[in-house]
Design a protein around this motif. Sequence first.
Motif, PDB file in Angstrom:
ATOM      1  N   VAL A  26      -9.167 -54.186 -37.736  1.00 59.50           N
ATOM      2  CA  VAL A  26      -9.952 -54.003 -36.509  1.00 59.50           C
ATOM      3  C   VAL A  26      -9.775 -52.601 -35.929  1.00 59.50           C
ATOM      4  O   VAL A  26     -10.710 -52.041 -35.347  1.00 59.50           O
ATOM      5  CB  VAL A  26      -9.596 -55.088 -35.463  1.00 59.50           C
ATOM      6  CG1 VAL A  26      -8.187 -54.886 -34.911  1.00 59.50           C
ATOM      7  CG2 VAL A  26     -10.616 -55.109 -34.330  1.00 59.50           C
ATOM      8  N   LEU A  27      -8.605 -51.996 -36.098  1.00 58.87           N
ATOM      9  CA  LEU A  27      -8.367 -50.655 -35.567  1.00 58.87           C
ATOM     10  C   LEU A  27      -8.893 -49.558 -36.494  1.00 58.87           C
ATOM     11  O   LEU A  27      -8.878 -48.380 -36.131  1.00 58.87           O
ATOM     12  CB  LEU A  27      -6.867 -50.425 -35.326  1.00 58.87           C
ATOM     13  CG  LEU A  27      -6.202 -51.286 -34.268  1.00 58.87           C
ATOM     14  CD1 LEU A  27      -4.740 -50.885 -34.096  1.00 58.87           C
ATOM     15  CD2 LEU A  27      -6.936 -51.202 -32.947  1.00 58.87           C
ATOM     16  N   ILE A  28      -9.351 -49.957 -37.662  1.00 61.07           N
ATOM     17  CA  ILE A  28      -9.810 -48.986 -38.650  1.00 61.07           C
ATOM     18  C   ILE A  28     -11.315 -49.087 -38.886  1.00 61.07           C
ATOM     19  O   ILE A  28     -12.027 -48.078 -38.904  1.00 61.07           O
ATOM     20  CB  ILE A  28      -9.058 -49.174 -39.983  1.00 61.07           C
ATOM     21  CG1 ILE A  28      -7.555 -48.952 -39.776  1.00 61.07           C
ATOM     22  CG2 ILE A  28      -9.589 -48.235 -41.075  1.00 61.07           C
ATOM     23  CD1 ILE A  28      -6.694 -49.378 -40.960  1.00 61.07           C
ATOM     24  N   HIS A  29     -11.811 -50.306 -39.025  1.00 65.01           N
ATOM     25  CA  HIS A  29     -13.187 -50.505 -39.466  1.00 65.01           C
ATOM     26  C   HIS A  29     -14.181 -50.783 -38.339  1.00 65.01           C
ATOM     27  O   HIS A  29     -15.395 -50.704 -38.573  1.00 65.01           O
ATOM     28  CB  HIS A  29     -13.241 -51.663 -40.472  1.00 65.01           C
ATOM     29  CG  HIS A  29     -12.285 -51.511 -41.612  1.00 65.01           C
ATOM     30  ND1 HIS A  29     -12.360 -50.487 -42.524  1.00 65.01           N
ATOM     31  CD2 HIS A  29     -11.200 -52.249 -41.978  1.00 65.01           C
ATOM     32  CE1 HIS A  29     -11.391 -50.597 -43.409  1.00 65.01           C
ATOM     33  NE2 HIS A  29     -10.671 -51.661 -43.098  1.00 65.01           N
ATOM     34  N   THR A  38     -10.846 -55.529 -28.053  1.00 68.55           N
ATOM     35  CA  THR A  38      -9.927 -56.437 -28.736  1.00 68.55           C
ATOM     36  C   THR A  38      -8.489 -56.194 -28.299  1.00 68.55           C
ATOM     37  O   THR A  38      -7.731 -57.151 -28.047  1.00 68.55           O
ATOM     38  CB  THR A  38     -10.045 -56.264 -30.258  1.00 68.55           C
ATOM     39  OG1 THR A  38     -11.412 -56.385 -30.654  1.00 68.55           O
ATOM     40  CG2 THR A  38      -9.219 -57.312 -30.990  1.00 68.55           C
ATOM     41  N   LEU A  39      -8.109 -54.938 -28.196  1.00 67.23           N
ATOM     42  CA  LEU A  39      -6.731 -54.623 -27.796  1.00 67.23           C
ATOM     43  C   LEU A  39      -6.474 -55.061 -26.356  1.00 67.23           C
ATOM     44  O   LEU A  39      -5.410 -55.631 -26.048  1.00 67.23           O
ATOM     45  CB  LEU A  39      -6.462 -53.131 -27.955  1.00 67.23           C
ATOM     46  CG  LEU A  39      -5.007 -52.690 -27.783  1.00 67.23           C
ATOM     47  CD1 LEU A  39      -4.102 -53.370 -28.810  1.00 67.23           C
ATOM     48  CD2 LEU A  39      -4.875 -51.176 -27.903  1.00 67.23           C
ATOM     49  N   ALA A  45      -3.748 -61.558 -23.001  1.00 63.51           N
ATOM     50  CA  ALA A  45      -3.292 -62.864 -23.467  1.00 63.51           C
ATOM     51  C   ALA A  45      -1.775 -62.945 -23.593  1.00 63.51           C
ATOM     52  O   ALA A  45      -1.239 -64.017 -23.883  1.00 63.51           O
ATOM     53  CB  ALA A  45      -3.939 -63.188 -24.812  1.00 63.51           C
ATOM     54  N   GLY A  46      -1.089 -61.842 -23.396  1.00 64.86           N
ATOM     55  CA  GLY A  46       0.368 -61.857 -23.417  1.00 64.86           C
ATOM     56  C   GLY A  46       1.009 -61.253 -24.645  1.00 64.86           C
ATOM     57  O   GLY A  46       2.240 -61.224 -24.749  1.00 64.86           O
ATOM     58  N   HIS A 294     -11.465 -63.279 -34.412  1.00 66.75           N
ATOM     59  CA  HIS A 294     -10.223 -63.634 -35.106  1.00 66.75           C
ATOM     60  C   HIS A 294      -9.046 -63.673 -34.133  1.00 66.75           C
ATOM     61  O   HIS A 294      -8.135 -64.483 -34.277  1.00 66.75           O
ATOM     62  CB  HIS A 294      -9.939 -62.635 -36.221  1.00 66.75           C
ATOM     63  CG  HIS A 294     -10.933 -62.691 -37.338  1.00 66.75           C
ATOM     64  ND1 HIS A 294     -10.981 -61.745 -38.336  1.00 66.75           N
ATOM     65  CD2 HIS A 294     -11.925 -63.587 -37.611  1.00 66.75           C
ATOM     66  CE1 HIS A 294     -11.948 -62.052 -39.186  1.00 66.75           C
ATOM     67  NE2 HIS A 294     -12.537 -63.158 -38.757  1.00 66.75           N
ATOM     68  N   LEU A 295      -9.059 -62.787 -33.162  1.00 67.98           N
ATOM     69  CA  LEU A 295      -8.003 -62.802 -32.140  1.00 67.98           C
ATOM     70  C   LEU A 295      -8.066 -64.088 -31.332  1.00 67.98           C
ATOM     71  O   LEU A 295      -7.030 -64.724 -31.092  1.00 67.98           O
ATOM     72  CB  LEU A 295      -8.134 -61.585 -31.226  1.00 67.98           C
ATOM     73  CG  LEU A 295      -7.191 -61.557 -30.023  1.00 67.98           C
ATOM     74  CD1 LEU A 295      -5.736 -61.529 -30.465  1.00 67.98           C
ATOM     75  CD2 LEU A 295      -7.498 -60.353 -29.130  1.00 67.98           C
TER      76      LEU A 295
END
Length: 324
Positions: A26-29, A38-39, A45-46, A294-295
Motif C-alpha cells: 500500500v505504501l508503494i503501489h 490508510t495510514l 484504530a490504535g 484490507h486494513l
Amino acid sequence: MRYRTFGRTGLQVSELVFGGGWVGGVLIHQDDATKLRTLRRAMEAGINWIDTAASYGKGQSEQALGWLLKEIDTTPYLSTKVVLDTAKLDDIPGQVERGFHESLDRLKRTSVDLLILHNQIDVSVTSGAITADHVLRANGAADALERMRSQGLTRYIGMTALGDVASCKQVIGSGGFDAAQVYYNLLNPSAARTMPPRWSGHDFNGLMAACKAQGTAVMAIRVFAAGVLASEARHGREVVITRDAELTVEARRAQSVFAALGDAYGTRAQTALRYVLSNPHLACAIIGLAEPAHLEEALAGEALGPLPGAALDQLDKLYATDFV
C-alpha cells in the motif's frame, strides 16, 4: 486494539503492525491520497507501530513514510532494516552505517525505534544470507548495530530469523537482540510447536522458545503467507521465502484449511490472522496491506480475538492427517 509487551523492552505495542513491504504494497503501489488515508485510519484504530525496510520498493516505502509521518497526528514506533551486500563482507560496520544513514535520510528522521538486520542467517554465505559468525564476531553485524544504538540512532536492535534454524538460534542465544522477525502462519506454525511427522516444510522448531529465553520480542512475519491465506486471487507478488515450500503447495494447503474451517471464524484473512494472534508468546503480527479494505478486514479480525480452542484442535488434526 489489544496491546502486548514487546519483549524485554517493556514497550506496549499494538497486536497489529502496519507493514510497509512490497508484497502488500500500500505504501508503494497506491496513490498518495490512498497511502495517507490508510495510514491515518490505522493510527486512529490504535495501531502504534510501522515497519519498513530499505529494500521495500528499493526505498520507496521509506520515502513515502518520510512525508506521511509528518501528516499524521500521532508518533508511532518505527522500525526499518539494513541488508548487507554479501559480496562486501570485509566492511560490515561501514555497510551498516552507510545503509542506515541512507534509510534515515529517506525517512527524514534522526532515529528509529528498532533497527533490524534483514539478511537471513545460514550455514554459508549466499546472495541474501550471512553466517552466524558474520553476525557475532568482533566488528560483525551485531557490533555494527550496537554502534548505531550507542550513537542514539536506534533504541533497539533486531534480526531476521530466517535461514538455518540452528544458526538463528545461535544468534538469538547471544542475547544481543531485542527483537526477531519470525516466520509464523497457519500453514507453517513450526516456530512455536513440533509439527507431526507427515507435515513437510521449513521447520523453524524452537525459535520462539529461544526468543522467550532471552526476552527477545517476536514479530510474526508472513502471517498471510504472501497473500495465499488471505485470498485465492493471485496478485503476482507472491514470493516464497522459506525452504521446502512451493506456491502451488501453499495454495493447496490453504484450500484444505478453509475447506475444513469454512467461514465460521471470519474471512480467510481474518481466520489466518486470528490463528497467529492465538499465540500469546508473540509481541505483534506485521500485516501486509494492498488497499484500505484490507486494513478494515484485519482490524475486524483482530477485534474478534484469537481463534477458539475448537478451531485450533481442528487444525491440529488437519496437520497430522491431510496436510501434505
